[in-house]
Design an enzyme around this catalytic site. Structure first.
Site, PDB file in Angstrom:
ATOM      1  N   GLY A 136       0.823  -1.205   0.000  1.00  0.00           N
ATOM      2  CA  GLY A 136       0.000   0.000   0.000  1.00  0.00           C
ATOM      3  C   GLY A 136       0.853   1.249   0.000  1.00  0.00           C
ATOM      4  O   GLY A 136       1.115   1.828   1.065  1.00  0.00           O
ATOM      5  N   TYR A 137       1.286   1.671  -1.172  1.00  0.00           N
ATOM      6  CA  TYR A 137       2.144   2.856  -1.298  1.00  0.00           C
ATOM      7  C   TYR A 137       1.446   3.983  -2.060  1.00  0.00           C
ATOM      8  O   TYR A 137       1.028   4.966  -1.491  1.00  0.00           O
ATOM      9  CB  TYR A 137       3.460   2.480  -1.991  1.00  0.00           C
ATOM     10  CG  TYR A 137       4.571   2.064  -1.051  1.00  0.00           C
ATOM     11  CD1 TYR A 137       4.312   1.324   0.095  1.00  0.00           C
ATOM     12  CD2 TYR A 137       5.893   2.390  -1.313  1.00  0.00           C
ATOM     13  CE1 TYR A 137       5.326   0.936   0.951  1.00  0.00           C
ATOM     14  CE2 TYR A 137       6.920   2.003  -0.470  1.00  0.00           C
ATOM     15  CZ  TYR A 137       6.640   1.273   0.665  1.00  0.00           C
ATOM     16  OH  TYR A 137       7.649   0.906   1.503  1.00  0.00           O
ATOM     17  N   GLU A 252      12.341  -3.469  -3.828  1.00  0.00           N
ATOM     18  CA  GLU A 252      11.388  -3.633  -4.921  1.00  0.00           C
ATOM     19  C   GLU A 252      12.075  -3.438  -6.273  1.00  0.00           C
ATOM     20  O   GLU A 252      11.892  -4.239  -7.199  1.00  0.00           O
ATOM     21  CB  GLU A 252      10.243  -2.633  -4.774  1.00  0.00           C
ATOM     22  CG  GLU A 252       9.231  -2.718  -5.913  1.00  0.00           C
ATOM     23  CD  GLU A 252       8.145  -1.665  -5.811  1.00  0.00           C
ATOM     24  OE1 GLU A 252       7.129  -1.808  -6.526  1.00  0.00           O
ATOM     25  OE2 GLU A 252       8.300  -0.691  -5.051  1.00  0.00           O
TER      26      GLU A 252
END
Length: 404
Positions: A136-137, A252
């Site tokens: 959730g960014y 990431e």
């Protein structure tokens, strides 16, 4: 048992080879189709029953996360042992037992920033594929400027209360838990962000899939309405989430660089060279008849080879304990360009075959390539836009100043 010398590593190789031969099902030694990828989690599906067997066996041994500490469910291997393990997995062409944002992004961050209770609670289930995580960014008004996020997290005494929205949340509709950036202080931008974890089945959580031009999508818009979260699920300190966020973005971008993007098209797709020989034709020496296209495909193959070697070097440096830092931004930018260039070459090589979308008359692999080409347009956005990554390189690597 510790293996510190060459003889011990050879003993470890023999033990590993024997275990893999006995435990890796034959069907897990074949190329994997798109719909056979194992993400795990409570809603995980196994098209091939052997996928579940393979995941369970690798997870129980901790070999889905070979270098994570055994105390948290990992394999507890040294980097030398893991190198042997990966060599032996490649030797038998074994499929990855698990694909997981928990393995690639959240787990490494939790190992660095989580407390002991959190590590013991969450990491073993990641290793065994029991819990699937999403990230959730990004928000509708906070994508490139991630620190501008507005999802509120209020301290209610015995719990936190979360309200807001996230977007481009990959696989949110399939995930069990989310690692999420929230605003705990409105008076400071970067210093007002916290990093929190919660169950996607919590009351007030809603995930809505987003349809892409390629016809399918892992992305969702995710809404939080009065979501109650226990306080022990805050990672790090209150208002200390930006440090964790930056570190996780490095993980990431490194994982994207090493593993490729969605939009590769999946199984059944030949490479640009193979399709060019089929659809463009070959000369008397068996080469692609179009010299210009042949040259650009050769350039791409050389770039890809050099890029992959660079990723391998960076991976080894990280395993050796060296700080990867902003190299992740360089590699993520390069990976996006490389994947998009590959798909441009694919479509050019296909000619009119590249116009296929569905129905009879078009090769299945060609139709996948067309969808993959459309999907690849998002590569320069996801995981940090190319523009943002270039800014990071300019400021943090080259030391350039902001233009006044």
């Amino acid at each position: 048992m510790a293996y510190d010398v060459t003889e011990d590593l050879e003993a470890f190789r023999t033990e590993t080879r024997d275990w893999l031969e006995a435990n890796c099902p034959p069907s897990m030694r074949t190329p994997m189709a798109d719909d056979e990828i194992v993400w795990g989690g409570k809603r995980g599906e196994f098209k091939n029953p052997d996928s579940k067997v393979w995941l369970d066996r690798m997870g129980e041994r901790g070999w889905t996360a070979p270098e994570w500490p055994a105390a948290y469910g990992g394999g507890g291997l040294t980097k030398e042992q893991n190198r042997v393990l990966q060599e032996e997995l490649r030797r038998i062409k074994a499929r990855p037992a698990l694909f997981s944002f928990g393995l690639w992004m959240f787990g490494p961050a939790l190992l660095e920033f989580g407390n002991e209770e959190q590590k013991k609670r969450f990491l073993p289930d990641i290793v065994k594929g029991k819990t699937r995580w999403c990230q959730g960014y990004s928000e509708p008004g906070a994508g490139s400027d991630l620190a501008g996020l507005q999802t509120r997290c209020e301290d209610k005494g015995d719990h936190y209360l979360i309200n807001g929205q996230k977007v481009w949340t990959s696989y949110a509709d399939q995930a069990d838990w989310i690692f999420c950036l929230v605003r705990t202080d409105t008076s400071s931008k970067h210093e007002g962000i916290s990093f929190i974890l919660f169950d996607m089945e919590s009351p007030g959580v809603e995930a809505r899939p987003i349809l892409l031009v390629s016809g399918s999508s892992p992305f969702c818009e995710t809404f939080f309405t009065d979501v109650k979260v226990p306080k022990d699920q805050l990672v790090g300190r209150v208002n200390g989430g930006w440090e964790i966020a930056k570190r996780l973005l490095q993980f990431e971008r490194s994982s994207i660089s090493a593993g490729g993007f969605g939009g590769t098209g999946g199984s059944g797709i030949l490479g640009p060279e193979e399709y060019a020989k089929i659809h463009v034709g070959t000369d008397s020496e068996g080469r692609i008849a179009d010299g210009d296209l042949r040259g650009r495909i050769a350039d791409h193959k050389m770039y890809a080879k050099a890029f992959n070697l660079t990723v391998q070097r960076q991976t080894e440096q990280a395993k050796a304990g060296q700080q990867v830092g902003h190299t992740a931004s360089i590699l993520k930018y390069g990976a996006a360009k490389m994947n998009q260039d590959r798909h441009e070459l694919l479509i050019e090589a296909l000619g009119t075959e590249g116009l296929g979308w569905e129905g009879e008359g078009f090769d299945e692999g060609a139709m996948k390539a067309t969808r993959g080409w459309l999907r690849s347009k998002g590569n320069s956005i996801e995981g940090g836009t190319s523009e943002i990554n270039l800014n990071v390189v300019a400021k943090r690597v080259l030391g350039l100043k902001d233009h006044q």
